[in-house]
Design a protein around this motif. Structure first.
Motif, PDB file in Angstrom:
ATOM      1  N   ASN A 167       0.898  -1.184   0.167  1.00 12.08           N
ATOM      2  CA  ASN A 167      -0.258  -0.072  -0.053  1.00 12.08           C
ATOM      3  C   ASN A 167       0.810   1.373   0.065  1.00 12.08           C
ATOM      4  O   ASN A 167       0.505   2.117  -0.460  1.00 12.08           O
ATOM      5  CB  ASN A 167      -0.906   0.105   0.986  1.00 12.08           C
ATOM      6  N   ASN A 168       2.235   0.741   0.060  1.00 11.79           N
ATOM      7  CA  ASN A 168       2.663   2.691   0.655  1.00 11.79           C
ATOM      8  C   ASN A 168       3.975   1.862  -0.014  1.00 11.79           C
ATOM      9  O   ASN A 168       4.445   3.155  -0.820  1.00 11.79           O
ATOM     10  CB  ASN A 168       3.744   2.200   1.965  1.00 11.79           C
ATOM     11  N   ILE A 169       4.658   1.093  -1.291  1.00 12.43           N
ATOM     12  CA  ILE A 169       5.800   1.788  -1.245  1.00 12.43           C
ATOM     13  C   ILE A 169       5.986   1.427  -3.083  1.00 12.43           C
ATOM     14  O   ILE A 169       7.262   2.018  -2.945  1.00 12.43           O
ATOM     15  CB  ILE A 169       5.968  -0.799  -1.375  1.00 12.43           C
ATOM     16  N   THR A 331       6.574  12.197  -8.455  1.00 10.98           N
ATOM     17  CA  THR A 331       6.337  13.547  -7.426  1.00 10.98           C
ATOM     18  C   THR A 331       7.812  12.672  -7.063  1.00 10.98           C
ATOM     19  O   THR A 331       8.416  11.489  -6.449  1.00 10.98           O
ATOM     20  CB  THR A 331       5.000  11.811  -7.308  1.00 10.98           C
ATOM     21  N   VAL A 332       8.541  13.645  -6.308  1.00  5.81           N
ATOM     22  CA  VAL A 332       9.305  13.468  -5.537  1.00  5.81           C
ATOM     23  C   VAL A 332       9.651  13.574  -3.991  1.00  5.81           C
ATOM     24  O   VAL A 332       8.046  13.425  -3.677  1.00  5.81           O
ATOM     25  CB  VAL A 332      10.311  15.092  -5.766  1.00  5.81           C
ATOM     26  N   MET A 333       9.720  13.046  -3.238  1.00  4.32           N
ATOM     27  CA  MET A 333       9.275  12.871  -2.098  1.00  4.32           C
ATOM     28  C   MET A 333       9.221  14.004  -1.004  1.00  4.32           C
ATOM     29  O   MET A 333       8.282  13.460  -0.276  1.00  4.32           O
ATOM     30  CB  MET A 333      11.404  11.801  -1.307  1.00  4.32           C
ATOM     31  N   ILE A 337       5.171  13.248   1.143  1.00  4.58           N
ATOM     32  CA  ILE A 337       5.541  13.610   2.896  1.00  4.58           C
ATOM     33  C   ILE A 337       4.487  14.179   2.599  1.00  4.58           C
ATOM     34  O   ILE A 337       3.868  13.844   3.892  1.00  4.58           O
ATOM     35  CB  ILE A 337       6.906  13.886   3.229  1.00  4.58           C
ATOM     36  N   ILE A 338       4.694  15.391   1.898  1.00  8.30           N
ATOM     37  CA  ILE A 338       3.432  16.197   1.884  1.00  8.30           C
ATOM     38  C   ILE A 338       2.220  15.215   2.002  1.00  8.30           C
ATOM     39  O   ILE A 338       0.707  15.867   2.432  1.00  8.30           O
ATOM     40  CB  ILE A 338       3.155  18.016   1.571  1.00  8.30           C
ATOM     41  N   GLU A 339       1.634  14.961   1.414  1.00 11.94           N
ATOM     42  CA  GLU A 339       0.515  13.712   0.656  1.00 11.94           C
ATOM     43  C   GLU A 339       0.307  12.528   2.498  1.00 11.94           C
ATOM     44  O   GLU A 339      -1.206  12.711   1.993  1.00 11.94           O
ATOM     45  CB  GLU A 339       0.943  13.194  -0.332  1.00 11.94           C
ATOM     46  N   LEU A 340       1.437  12.507   2.286  1.00  9.62           N
ATOM     47  CA  LEU A 340       1.389  11.823   3.741  1.00  9.62           C
ATOM     48  C   LEU A 340       0.652  12.359   4.954  1.00  9.62           C
ATOM     49  O   LEU A 340      -0.114  11.992   5.597  1.00  9.62           O
ATOM     50  CB  LEU A 340       2.562  10.952   4.234  1.00  9.62           C
ATOM     51  N   GLY A 346      -2.374  11.516  11.617  1.00 15.36           N
ATOM     52  CA  GLY A 346      -1.961  11.195  12.712  1.00 15.36           C
ATOM     53  C   GLY A 346      -1.457   9.651  12.661  1.00 15.36           C
ATOM     54  O   GLY A 346      -1.186   9.756  14.276  1.00 15.36           O
ATOM     55  N   ASN A 347      -0.854   9.178  11.939  1.00 14.20           N
ATOM     56  CA  ASN A 347       0.518   8.247  12.098  1.00 14.20           C
ATOM     57  C   ASN A 347       1.100   8.611  11.964  1.00 14.20           C
ATOM     58  O   ASN A 347       1.854   9.066  10.948  1.00 14.20           O
ATOM     59  CB  ASN A 347       0.240   7.572  11.145  1.00 14.20           C
ATOM     60  N   TRP A 348       1.750   9.191  13.141  1.00 11.27           N
ATOM     61  CA  TRP A 348       3.029  10.113  13.270  1.00 11.27           C
ATOM     62  C   TRP A 348       3.998   8.957  13.662  1.00 11.27           C
ATOM     63  O   TRP A 348       5.266   9.847  12.660  1.00 11.27           O
ATOM     64  CB  TRP A 348       3.258  10.515  15.089  1.00 11.27           C
ATOM     65  N   GLU A 349       4.230   7.513  13.302  1.00 13.52           N
ATOM     66  CA  GLU A 349       5.027   6.692  13.339  1.00 13.52           C
ATOM     67  C   GLU A 349       6.122   6.807  11.531  1.00 13.52           C
ATOM     68  O   GLU A 349       6.699   7.199  10.829  1.00 13.52           O
ATOM     69  CB  GLU A 349       4.672   5.265  14.119  1.00 13.52           C
ATOM     70  N   ILE A 350       4.309   6.895  10.698  1.00 13.82           N
ATOM     71  CA  ILE A 350       5.081   6.774   9.512  1.00 13.82           C
ATOM     72  C   ILE A 350       5.238   7.955   8.704  1.00 13.82           C
ATOM     73  O   ILE A 350       6.060   8.005   8.041  1.00 13.82           O
ATOM     74  CB  ILE A 350       2.863   6.174   8.817  1.00 13.82           C
ATOM     75  N   LEU A 351       5.167   9.177   9.001  1.00 13.59           N
ATOM     76  CA  LEU A 351       5.989  10.681   8.708  1.00 13.59           C
ATOM     77  C   LEU A 351       7.152  10.839   9.661  1.00 13.59           C
ATOM     78  O   LEU A 351       7.536  11.183   8.607  1.00 13.59           O
ATOM     79  CB  LEU A 351       5.024  11.484   9.811  1.00 13.59           C
ATOM     80  N   ALA A 352       7.535  10.284  10.632  1.00 15.08           N
ATOM     81  CA  ALA A 352       8.589  10.488  10.844  1.00 15.08           C
ATOM     82  C   ALA A 352       9.492   9.040  10.462  1.00 15.08           C
ATOM     83  O   ALA A 352      10.537   9.868  10.343  1.00 15.08           O
ATOM     84  CB  ALA A 352       8.003   9.796  12.565  1.00 15.08           C
TER      85      ALA A 352
END
Length: 383
Positions: A167-169, A331-333, A337-340, A346-352
């Motif tokens: 779903n993320n890769i 899309t660049v990283m 990240i902004i889209e994330l 609310g998923n701070w662990e994914i954002l970090a």
């Protein structure tokens, strides 16, 4: 007499404090991001990264056993057991519990709570509970909110979800390689162009050289935002807008003044005797440039390469303007990240984790080439 040679300035302590403060401002956020990328979402929400090695109090949502396990005891339908065993997690020491999300710590362990409608529940500190009802139970168990002290926990699941989860890769992996596709050519092209220009401005005599040097110094202060719209219109007119070629040329144009300035200052400081001896031996300007100047100018080249790579890798504004793609293929990283932030706010662990993955490559580049940074920047400043 305060400025005599060999005597330290009275402001040395202020300089040392300033350096330590700058290092701390850079290191602590990076360290916090790294630690947070290995923590669970619950632990990030309950305590700061500096408390990651200490137990933390967390609010957990647990459930009693379902109504199909109820037994009739003394005229009451009763369900008993352990809240942690029902959820399949290790037992914890409960400090408070509640039956409503508005008051998750309203009751002490061992207290009997009348929930109304003939329902009563009691929860012990080890998670044992007894839930009774005057009416027959059905469906899922009663929800119970508990406050418990949780031991420190670190996991690689965040990186697994970010880099290998189907779903993320696709999004992050594609954004990673897209960013490399933008950054590497956008670093190499201006270095190549600037090296030739810097050699000409440093060692070749031609009319208008001083004016060109003055123009390059003036371009150093031109704001990036001032040139974005005119440059985008020009790119669209010649057919290279909104693509990799357009963003390469944009980064090259914005990076050339600094590159030429740094390299020219470095090359001017090289010994003149080497150049003159090479010319006496019959070497052409191209041979002198490729076999003498370039090898000797490696510190300055590496210095600019660090700046240019960090700038292009972390860039968002130029990528949004010159690399617009609704399909997400380019899309660049930084944009990913902004889209994330929008989809997983609310998923701070994914954002970090995503943020640390995005800075890992610049960190490797910086530490691998930092020894050339000061040498290249200070070149030509003194004779």
């Amino acid at each position: 007499m305060d400025n005599i040679a060999g005597k330290k300035s009275a402001l040395t302590w202020a300089v040392n404090i300033a350096v330590v403060a700058l290092v701390a401002l850079w290191v602590f956020p990076t360290l916090g991001l790294l630690i947070s990328s290995f923590r669970t979402g619950d632990q990030i929400a309950s305590s700061g990264w500096w408390k990651s090695m200490l137990p933390t109090e967390q609010n957990l949502t647990l459930r009693t056993a379902g109504g199909d396990e109820a037994e009739l005891v003394d005229g009451l339908y009763t369900v008993s057991g352990n809240l942690f065993a029902v959820e399949g997690i290790d037992p914890l020491d409960i400090s408070a519990f509640g039956t409503s999300s508005r008051a998750v710590g309203a009751y002490e362990p061992g207290e009997t709570v009348d929930m109304g409608d003939g329902e009563i529940i009691a929860v012990e500190a080890n998670g044992d509970y007894v839930f009774t009802s005057v009416e027959e139970m059905s469906g899922r168990g009663q929800r119970v909110f508990v406050t418990a002290e949780v031991a420190p926990e670190f996991t690689l699941e965040n990186y697994n979800n970010m880099l290998f989860d189907p779903n993320n890769i696709e999004g992050m992996s594609k954004a990673f390689f897209n960013t490399l596709t933008v950054s590497i050519p956008a670093t190499i092209i201006p270095i190549l162009v600037a090296a030739f220009a810097a050699y000409a401005l440093a060692w070749m005599d031609f009319p208008g050289r001083a004016l060109l040097i003055a123009a390059i110094v003036g371009l150093l202060v031109v704001p990036l935002q001032l040139a974005l719209i005119p440059l985008l219109k020009f790119h669209n007119e010649i057919g290279i807008g909104k693509g990799y070629l357009g963003v390469w040329m944009a980064h090259t144009g914005f990076g050339l003044p600094l590159a030429i300035y740094i390299l020219r200052n470095y090359m001017v400081g090289l010994p003149r005797d080497i150049i003159e001896n090479a010319k006496v031996d019959g070497a052409t300007d191209f041979q002198i440039f490729t076999k003498i100047i370039l090898p000797l100018s490696f510190p300055a080249l590496a210095s600019f390469a660090i700046f240019q790579f960090l700038w292009t890798w972390n860039d968002l504004l130029v990528a949004i303007v010159f690399l617009i793609d609704s399909s997400g293929e380019t899309t660049v990283m930084t944009k990913q990240i902004i889209e994330l932030l929008g989809t997983r706010g609310g998923n701070w662990e994914i954002l970090a984790t995503a943020a640390f993955v995005s800075i890992a490559v610049p960190l490797v580049v910086f530490f691998a080439m930092q020894k050339y940074l000061v040498r290249g920047l200070l070149a030509g400043s003194v004779k």
